[in-house]
Structures are given as C-alpha cells and as structure tokens.
Design a protein around this motif. Structure first.
Motif, PDB file in Angstrom:
ATOM      1  N   VAL A 300       9.938   7.316   5.859  1.00  0.00           N
ATOM      2  CA  VAL A 300       8.577   7.332   5.345  1.00  0.00           C
ATOM      3  C   VAL A 300       7.980   5.960   5.597  1.00  0.00           C
ATOM      4  CG1 VAL A 300       9.285   6.720   2.990  1.00  0.00           C
ATOM      5  CG2 VAL A 300       7.074   7.830   3.372  1.00  0.00           C
ATOM      6  N   VAL A 301       6.768   5.940   6.130  1.00  0.00           N
ATOM      7  CA  VAL A 301       6.096   4.689   6.489  1.00  0.00           C
ATOM      8  C   VAL A 301       4.715   4.682   5.851  1.00  0.00           C
ATOM      9  CG1 VAL A 301       5.168   3.301   8.378  1.00  0.00           C
ATOM     10  CG2 VAL A 301       7.340   4.517   8.674  1.00  0.00           C
ATOM     11  N   GLY A 302       4.379   3.602   5.222  1.00  0.00           N
ATOM     12  CA  GLY A 302       3.060   3.473   4.611  1.00  0.00           C
ATOM     13  C   GLY A 302       2.800   2.040   4.208  1.00  0.00           C
ATOM     14  N   LEU A 303       1.914   1.863   3.238  1.00  0.00           N
ATOM     15  CA  LEU A 303       1.622   0.524   2.743  1.00  0.00           C
ATOM     16  C   LEU A 303       1.046   0.640   1.339  1.00  0.00           C
ATOM     17  CD1 LEU A 303      -1.733   0.003   2.932  1.00  0.00           C
ATOM     18  CD2 LEU A 303      -1.186  -0.031   5.349  1.00  0.00           C
ATOM     19  N   THR A 304       1.138  -0.463   0.628  1.00  0.00           N
ATOM     20  CA  THR A 304       0.463  -0.552  -0.665  1.00  0.00           C
ATOM     21  C   THR A 304      -0.707  -1.510  -0.504  1.00  0.00           C
ATOM     22  OG1 THR A 304       2.028  -2.296  -1.344  1.00  0.00           O
ATOM     23  CG2 THR A 304       2.509  -0.030  -2.020  1.00  0.00           C
ATOM     24  N   ARG A 305      -1.874  -1.067  -1.002  1.00  0.00           N
ATOM     25  CA  ARG A 305      -3.092  -1.871  -0.878  1.00  0.00           C
ATOM     26  C   ARG A 305      -3.894  -1.686  -2.150  1.00  0.00           C
ATOM     27  NH1 ARG A 305      -6.023  -0.887   4.538  1.00  0.00           N
ATOM     28  NH2 ARG A 305      -6.317   1.200   3.660  1.00  0.00           N
ATOM     29  N   TRP A 306      -4.302  -2.818  -2.751  1.00  0.00           N
ATOM     30  CA  TRP A 306      -4.948  -2.795  -4.052  1.00  0.00           C
ATOM     31  C   TRP A 306      -4.014  -2.077  -5.042  1.00  0.00           C
ATOM     32  CZ3 TRP A 306      -8.847  -0.518  -0.357  1.00  0.00           C
ATOM     33  CH2 TRP A 306      -9.462  -1.547   0.378  1.00  0.00           C
ATOM     34  N   ASN A 307      -4.459  -1.045  -5.714  1.00  0.00           N
ATOM     35  CA  ASN A 307      -3.571  -0.329  -6.631  1.00  0.00           C
ATOM     36  C   ASN A 307      -3.177   1.038  -6.071  1.00  0.00           C
ATOM     37  OD1 ASN A 307      -6.316   0.540  -7.046  1.00  0.00           O
ATOM     38  ND2 ASN A 307      -5.594   1.703  -8.819  1.00  0.00           N
ATOM     39  N   TRP A 308      -3.196   1.138  -4.738  1.00  0.00           N
ATOM     40  CA  TRP A 308      -2.946   2.417  -4.078  1.00  0.00           C
ATOM     41  C   TRP A 308      -1.715   2.353  -3.176  1.00  0.00           C
ATOM     42  CZ3 TRP A 308      -5.696   7.086  -4.365  1.00  0.00           C
ATOM     43  CH2 TRP A 308      -6.850   7.054  -5.162  1.00  0.00           C
ATOM     44  N   LEU A 309      -0.995   3.480  -3.145  1.00  0.00           N
ATOM     45  CA  LEU A 309       0.046   3.703  -2.146  1.00  0.00           C
ATOM     46  C   LEU A 309      -0.534   4.619  -1.076  1.00  0.00           C
ATOM     47  CD1 LEU A 309       2.930   3.963  -0.915  1.00  0.00           C
ATOM     48  CD2 LEU A 309       3.340   5.804  -2.581  1.00  0.00           C
ATOM     49  N   ARG A 335       8.270   5.059  -6.297  1.00  0.00           N
ATOM     50  CA  ARG A 335       8.890   4.156  -7.263  1.00  0.00           C
ATOM     51  C   ARG A 335       8.658   2.693  -6.873  1.00  0.00           C
ATOM     52  NH1 ARG A 335      13.229   6.771  -7.720  1.00  0.00           N
ATOM     53  NH2 ARG A 335      14.446   5.753  -6.079  1.00  0.00           N
ATOM     54  N   GLU A 336       8.821   2.385  -5.580  1.00  0.00           N
ATOM     55  CA  GLU A 336       8.578   1.022  -5.116  1.00  0.00           C
ATOM     56  C   GLU A 336       7.102   0.652  -5.298  1.00  0.00           C
ATOM     57  OE1 GLU A 336       8.775  -2.756  -3.410  1.00  0.00           O
ATOM     58  OE2 GLU A 336      10.344  -1.464  -4.241  1.00  0.00           O
ATOM     59  N   ALA A 337       6.196   1.593  -5.027  1.00  0.00           N
ATOM     60  CA  ALA A 337       4.767   1.323  -5.176  1.00  0.00           C
ATOM     61  C   ALA A 337       4.413   1.024  -6.631  1.00  0.00           C
ATOM     62  CB  ALA A 337       3.961   2.510  -4.662  1.00  0.00           C
ATOM     63  N   LYS A 338       4.985   1.772  -7.559  1.00  0.00           N
ATOM     64  CA  LYS A 338       4.712   1.528  -8.980  1.00  0.00           C
ATOM     65  C   LYS A 338       5.205   0.145  -9.394  1.00  0.00           C
ATOM     66  CE  LYS A 338       6.395   5.503 -10.570  1.00  0.00           C
ATOM     67  NZ  LYS A 338       6.747   6.571 -11.549  1.00  0.00           N
ATOM     68  N   GLN A 339       6.339  -0.273  -8.820  1.00  0.00           N
ATOM     69  CA  GLN A 339       6.840  -1.612  -9.131  1.00  0.00           C
ATOM     70  C   GLN A 339       5.901  -2.697  -8.609  1.00  0.00           C
ATOM     71  OE1 GLN A 339      10.837  -1.781  -7.586  1.00  0.00           O
ATOM     72  NE2 GLN A 339      11.673  -0.470  -9.200  1.00  0.00           N
ATOM     73  N   ARG A 340       5.132  -2.360  -7.587  1.00  0.00           N
ATOM     74  CA  ARG A 340       4.152  -3.301  -7.052  1.00  0.00           C
ATOM     75  C   ARG A 340       2.815  -3.211  -7.783  1.00  0.00           C
ATOM     76  NH1 ARG A 340       4.798  -2.623  -0.425  1.00  0.00           N
ATOM     77  NH2 ARG A 340       7.080  -2.781  -0.356  1.00  0.00           N
ATOM     78  N   GLY A 341       2.719  -2.337  -8.766  1.00  0.00           N
ATOM     79  CA  GLY A 341       1.502  -2.232  -9.553  1.00  0.00           C
ATOM     80  C   GLY A 341       0.572  -1.121  -9.151  1.00  0.00           C
TER      81      GLY A 341
END
Length: 385
Positions: A300-309, A335-341
């Motif tokens: 799975v490939v993506g990114l976290t930006r602002w408060n969004w996954l 889960r990783e995205a939530k840890q990043r806020g």
C-alpha cells in the motif's frame, strides 16, 4: 560451486557493475581510457566492471583487481549472435584476464549451441558464465544449460523484443520468481532510483553503462533537450499572447506553473504553513509484504498530508488475494496515519476495481463520475479514522 566462485558471487551481491565500453568510432575507445574509467568506477565502490575486447580487458586488468566480466563483440557469418559467439572468443578474453565470460544466450540461430559453449567455458577455462538474454524463455534455457548469472542485456535489442524498451524491470521480476540463478539487470538503467528498483524486484546486482560512461549518448540527450521543444498547436493568439497546446509532456513549463501556484498559495493563505511546499508534498506512507527472498508480494502506497491519509495505491499479488493481506495493509496504514495525527482517510477507485472491499473497511462513497472511462464509473471514498 567452488569457494573462489562463491566468494565472487557474494562480492557482487546488491552491487553496482559498471560497463566500461565506448562506441566503435569514439575517441574514448582506447585501452588506456577504458582502463581509467574502470579504475575510477572501482575507486567509487563499484563491485565489478564489464569490458569488451581482449585488448581492453588486458589494459583494465593491469589497473584493476576487482571482478571483471569480459566479452568480445564479434560478427559471425550468417548469425545475429555477436556477444562472445564462439569458444575461441571466450578463450581470448579469459586469457586477457576476465573473471567471468559474458555470452549471447538468446534463442536465435547461432554458430555454437549455448549449452556446449557454457560447458566448455566451465570445463576448459574454469570460468563462470554470464548469459545475456532477451526473454524469459531464453533465460530458463540458459539456466538449465548451467549459466552462473542471467543478465537482461539483450532485452529490447532482438527481433523477439524489438517492441520493448529497456530497462527490463518486468523481466527481472519474472526471472527472480522463476529462477534460482542470480539475475543481473542490465540495459536502460538511467538513474540510481531505477537501479534500486531493479534490486527491489529481485535483481542480484545492477549493470550500468551509458548513464555513467556513455559521454556521447549523454551529450546527445542534453543537446536534444536544449535544442528541441515539444511540438505545440497554436489555438488562439493576438498581437501579444498566444495559447500553445502540447500533446507531449513539457516538464519545464509544467514545473513552472506548479511552482507559481505553490508560491501563491503560500503567500495568500491565512493558515500558516498549510500550503508550504513540505506540507503540500506530505509525508510518504509505504507498507509492503515481502517474502523470504525479499520479493514484494503486496503493498500500500500513500501519504499523510495535513490531517488526512491519502491512499494512492493498493496491490496484492493475485495468488495471495482473498487471504486478508490487503485488509492488513490498509489497517496498518490507517494505524500509522492516526499516530501521525490524521483523523480522515481518502482514496479513489473504479467500478472495475475494489469499491466493495473499501466499503467493507468502513469507507463511504462521496463522489461518483459515470462513463469515466466509457462504460465504467469512478468513485471517491473517505473514512473517519
């Protein structure tokens, strides 16, 4: 496998092999210059070099003790085979100092059978063989004949592969899955990132030539980029301005427009830092399922930006589908995205893909475009984390 050869194989693992060659009429095609290129490559941590002709191999051996793959390009009457086509050519480059002998191992008509040539190089010269191939079928045949390495050197250069363009990344992946013989990815590797990709797909080592030692080809490429613009269609103009429509990529114009938009956003937004370049780019989130040979089987490939996954790509190898791996990857990313806020997730998919899969994970559709492409629908979905 002898201890000497085992050590040689280990030395080359995950390394860069530099092809030190020059076109026939090039002023660089001189033994001392080829030897200097090889010495410079080894000094910068290349694990081996690949060199053509006995004369050049002799010159390189005088200055380099690292492993050397030798070959001799020779034209043989009534045959398209030209990389070390016969045993006599293998003898000459072995005597000149090559540690490994590269041969054309394609399935084309040849002056000497591949299996016979490999056997004689093994038994009479005591040298390992690098089989230069173009297709999966040729690679399997070469491996069965006893080749010690399989190289994708001739992919895109034979009648069987003329419609293909190097690098042979798909072929590397197929070879790594089918064969136990170490794979060398050679041909068309134009950047360090591409070389890394070849290793990730299963290559044992990577051979790079033109991108490092091919000054003529590099100068030609820069010259073309500087002198020739992509063709544009003028669709409207007046005395001062005109609209130009491009049907080919124009990276410099595109980058200029994007940079100006980023600049405007950064200057005009009242939310400090919201549109700064780093915030716009986001932070990558990439999770992969690897097997015991380090081959990628899902990801799975993506990114976290602002408060969004943002989920960009989810892929699972067909043989592993419906076994829960896709769900695990998605949950790990969330889960990783939530840890990043992050508090929200967003993705898109088509009607021919996995809308139901995402809905089962709690994603809800908020936009739909029909007939995009014709006969299909495009969906956007989101989820509260």
């Amino acid at each position: 496998m002898t201890n000497r050869f085992a050590q040689l194989v280990k030395t080359m693992e995950y390394g860069l092999i530099v092809s030190c060659q020059a076109p026939p009429k090039s002023p660089l095609r001189h033994p001392s210059i080829i030897a200097a290129l090889a010495e410079a490559a080894i000094a910068e941590n290349a694990v081996a070099v690949r060199v053509d002709t006995p004369e050049h191999i002799t010159a390189v051996r005088q200055r380099v003790s690292a492993p050397m793959i030798g070959l001799w390009k020779q034209s043989v009457p009534n045959s398209e085979i030209y990389i070390t086509p016969q045993f006599e050519h293998a003898c000459a480059i072995a005597e000149a100092g090559a540690d490994l002998i590269a041969i054309d191992a394609t399935l084309r008509d040849r002056p000497e059978p591949v299996a016979t040539l490999i056997d004689r190089i093994h038994t009479e010269l005591d040298k390992p063989v690098v089989a230069d191939v173009d297709t999966l079928e040729a690679a399997i045949a070469a491996a069965e004949a006893g080749a010690d390495f399989i190289a994708t050197t001739l992919y895109g250069y034979t009648p069987a592969t003329l419609q293909q363009t190097p690098p042979a990344l798909n072929l590397v992946s197929q070879l790594a899955e089918k064969l136990d013989t170490p794979i060398l990815c050679e041909g068309g590797i134009a950047s360090p990132q591409m070389a890394r990709q070849a290793l990730d797909l299963g290559a044992y080592a990577v051979v790079v030539g033109t991108a490092i030692t091919g000054i003529e080809a590099q100068v030609q490429a820069f010259d073309r980029a500087l002198r020739h613009k992509p063709p544009a269609l003028l669709i409207k103009h007046d005395e001062r301005y005109h609209f130009a429509l491009f049907s080919q990529e124009h990276p410099s114009y595109r980058s200029y427009v994007r940079s100006k938009l980023r600049q405007y956003n950064a200057e005009s937004t009242i939310r400090d830092g919201c549109f700064e370049q780093g915030a716009l780019r986001g932070t990558p989130i990439e999770i992969f399922l690897l097997d015991d040979r380090q081959k990628i089987r899902a990801g799975v490939v993506g990114l976290t930006r602002w408060n969004w996954l943002l989920i960009e790509t989810l892929w699972v190898e067909e043989s592993l589908r419906r076994r829960g791996f896709g769900k695990q990857l998605m949950l790990m990313a969330e889960r990783e995205a939530k840890q990043r806020g992050c508090t929200e997730a967003i993705l898109d998919t088509f009607s021919c893909q996995a809308k139901g899969f995402y809905e089962n994970l709690g994603y809800e559709m908020f936009a739909q475009v029909d007939d995009y492409p014709s006969g299909y629908s495009f969906f956007q979905l989101k989820k509260e984390l």
